[in-house]
Design an enzyme around this catalytic site. Structure first.
Site, PDB file in Angstrom:
ATOM      1  CE  LYS A  11      -2.149  -8.025  -0.342  1.00 55.42           C
ATOM      2  NZ  LYS A  11      -2.049  -8.413  -1.784  1.00 55.42           N
ATOM      3  CE1 TYR A  51      -0.948  -3.286  -3.403  1.00 48.55           C
ATOM      4  CE2 TYR A  51      -3.127  -2.975  -2.457  1.00 48.55           C
ATOM      5  CZ  TYR A  51      -1.974  -3.726  -2.590  1.00 48.55           C
ATOM      6  OH  TYR A  51      -1.835  -4.913  -1.912  1.00 48.55           O
ATOM      7  CG  PHE A  59      -5.625  -5.725 -11.348  1.00 47.01           C
ATOM      8  CD1 PHE A  59      -5.020  -5.298 -10.176  1.00 47.01           C
ATOM      9  CD2 PHE A  59      -4.808  -6.021 -12.440  1.00 47.01           C
ATOM     10  CE1 PHE A  59      -3.642  -5.159 -10.075  1.00 47.01           C
ATOM     11  CE2 PHE A  59      -3.415  -5.889 -12.349  1.00 47.01           C
ATOM     12  CZ  PHE A  59      -2.841  -5.453 -11.163  1.00 47.01           C
ATOM     13  NE  ARG A  91       8.173  -9.403  -3.032  1.00 47.95           N
ATOM     14  CZ  ARG A  91       7.146  -8.845  -3.683  1.00 47.95           C
ATOM     15  NH1 ARG A  91       6.262  -8.086  -3.046  1.00 47.95           N
ATOM     16  NH2 ARG A  91       6.980  -9.065  -4.960  1.00 47.95           N
ATOM     17  CB  THR A  97       2.426 -11.309  -7.564  1.00 50.59           C
ATOM     18  OG1 THR A  97       3.610 -10.582  -7.221  1.00 50.59           O
ATOM     19  CG2 THR A  97       1.225 -10.395  -7.457  1.00 50.59           C
ATOM     20  NE  ARG A 108       1.743 -12.529  -1.993  1.00 50.17           N
ATOM     21  CZ  ARG A 108       2.345 -11.497  -2.580  1.00 50.17           C
ATOM     22  NH1 ARG A 108       3.282 -11.719  -3.490  1.00 50.17           N
ATOM     23  NH2 ARG A 108       2.030 -10.257  -2.251  1.00 50.17           N
ATOM     24  CG  ASN A 123      -1.544 -11.851  -3.102  1.00 48.82           C
ATOM     25  OD1 ASN A 123      -2.064 -11.076  -2.299  1.00 48.82           O
ATOM     26  ND2 ASN A 123      -0.777 -11.444  -4.093  1.00 48.82           N
ATOM     27  CG  HIS A 126       1.980  -5.434   0.838  1.00 49.89           C
ATOM     28  ND1 HIS A 126       2.197  -5.127  -0.481  1.00 49.89           N
ATOM     29  CD2 HIS A 126       2.857  -4.667   1.556  1.00 49.89           C
ATOM     30  CE1 HIS A 126       3.142  -4.195  -0.555  1.00 49.89           C
ATOM     31  NE2 HIS A 126       3.565  -3.904   0.668  1.00 49.89           N
ATOM     32  CD  GLU A 137       5.159  -0.903   0.341  1.00 47.02           C
ATOM     33  OE1 GLU A 137       5.540  -1.754   1.171  1.00 47.02           O
ATOM     34  OE2 GLU A 137       4.984  -1.175  -0.868  1.00 47.02           O
TER      35      GLU A 137
HETATM   36  N1  UDP Z   1      -2.632  -8.132  -8.330  1.00 45.99           N
HETATM   37  C1  UDP Z   1      -3.668  -8.726  -9.038  1.00 45.99           C
HETATM   38  N2  UDP Z   1      -3.455  -9.067 -10.354  1.00 45.99           N
HETATM   39  C2  UDP Z   1      -2.271  -8.857 -10.987  1.00 45.99           C
HETATM   40  C3  UDP Z   1      -1.224  -8.259 -10.258  1.00 45.99           C
HETATM   41  C4  UDP Z   1      -1.431  -7.908  -8.939  1.00 45.99           C
HETATM   42  O1  UDP Z   1      -4.750  -8.942  -8.490  1.00 45.99           O
HETATM   43  O2  UDP Z   1      -2.143  -9.193 -12.173  1.00 45.99           O
HETATM   44  C5  UDP Z   1      -2.857  -7.745  -6.914  1.00 45.99           C
HETATM   45  C6  UDP Z   1      -2.292  -8.761  -5.921  1.00 45.99           C
HETATM   46  O3  UDP Z   1      -3.175  -8.834  -4.798  1.00 45.99           O
HETATM   47  C7  UDP Z   1      -0.956  -8.139  -5.576  1.00 45.99           C
HETATM   48  C8  UDP Z   1      -1.291  -6.658  -5.573  1.00 45.99           C
HETATM   49  O4  UDP Z   1      -2.207  -6.507  -6.663  1.00 45.99           O
HETATM   50  O5  UDP Z   1      -0.479  -8.611  -4.319  1.00 45.99           O
HETATM   51  C9  UDP Z   1      -0.096  -5.738  -5.773  1.00 45.99           C
HETATM   52  O6  UDP Z   1       0.560  -6.079  -6.975  1.00 45.99           O
HETATM   53  P1  UDP Z   1       2.146  -6.115  -7.074  1.00 45.99           P
HETATM   54  O7  UDP Z   1       2.488  -6.231  -8.519  1.00 45.99           O
HETATM   55  O8  UDP Z   1       2.738  -4.981  -6.300  1.00 45.99           O
HETATM   56  O9  UDP Z   1       2.514  -7.529  -6.388  1.00 45.99           O
HETATM   57  P2  UDP Z   1       3.148  -7.884  -4.943  1.00 45.99           P
HETATM   58  O10 UDP Z   1       4.232  -6.869  -4.665  1.00 45.99           O
HETATM   59  O11 UDP Z   1       2.023  -7.828  -3.934  1.00 45.99           O
HETATM   60  O12 UDP Z   1       3.692  -9.275  -5.094  1.00 45.99           O
HETATM   61 MG    MG Z   2       4.186  -4.778  -4.730  1.00 43.86          MG
END
Ligand code: UDP
Ligand code: MG
Length: 167
Positions: A11, A51, A59, A91, A97, A108, A123, A126, A137
């Site tokens: 990112k 997204y 957010f 992951r 996350t 992260r 973080n 992705h 994706e």
């Molecule tokens: N995110 C955030 N606040 C939250 C949840 C997610 O800012 O409470 C952001 C974060 O950058 C995250 C992205 O939104 O990586 C996508 O969210 P997702 O739940 O898909 O998490 P990921 O798959 O990236 O772990």
């Molecule tokens: Mg995700």
């Protein structure tokens, strides 16, 4: 053991913090193969499609600004990893996350932060979370000709749209 694909995005905060090398090195532990890589500016359309599952979250707008680079730099590095158990292996190395909850030795946990103004989890990376999302994706971010392996079925289309060439 199942062969999978995963879309990884370094990112804008990852790029601004010069973490590309560290992140790719950490992921190389998996022994997975990189079958696609490109640096690009993320359009609003691409960001919102990527997204779309988070559209109703409070957010969402800040998340779109974040991935489009409003807070850091307007580019990301997109990578496609291929190999056995790619999704969980990646992951695991990424961590949770929320960077404050992520293992301190995960990507992260080491490099992420919560932006105190926007509350967005910055973080740095992705990674796809399921096979279904990986397919969606990767097909959103890459065309088949940008990958070194045919990981999903392809077809030929004859198009006559204009394209940029070297002058
Ligand atoms: N995110 C955030 N606040 C939250 C949840 C997610 O800012 O409470 C952001 C974060 O950058 C995250 C992205 O939104 O990586 C996508 O969210 P997702 O739940 O898909 O998490 P990921 O798959 O990236 O772990
Ligand atoms: Mg995700």
């Amino acid at each position: 053991m199942v062969v999978q694909q995963s879309l990884v995005i370094i990112k804008p905060d990852g790029l601004v913090k010069s973490l590309t090398g560290n992140i790719i090195t950490a992921l190389s532990e998996t022994k997975l193969k990189i079958v696609g890589a490109k640096i690009l500016k993320v359009s609003r359309e691409l960001a919102e499609k990527h997204y779309e599952h988070l559209k109703s979250k409070p957010f969402f707008n800040e998340l779109i600004d974040y991935i489009m680079g409003k807070y850091h730099t307007d580019r990301v590095l997109a990578l496609v990893y291929h190999g056995e158990e790619a999704i969980n292996k990646i992951r695991e190395i990424c961590g949770a996350t929320n960077p404050e909850e992520a293992s301190p030795i995960s990507i992260r946990g080491k490099y992420g932060r919560i932006n105190s103004k926007t509350k967005v989890f910055e973080n740095v990376i992705h990674a796809s979370d399921t096979e279904e999302n990986a397919k969606r994706e990767i097909q959103l971010w890459f065309s088949p000709s940008e990958l070194t392996e045919i990981i999903y079925p392809i077809k030929t289309e004859f198009l006559t749209s204009p394209k940029l060439v070297w002058a």
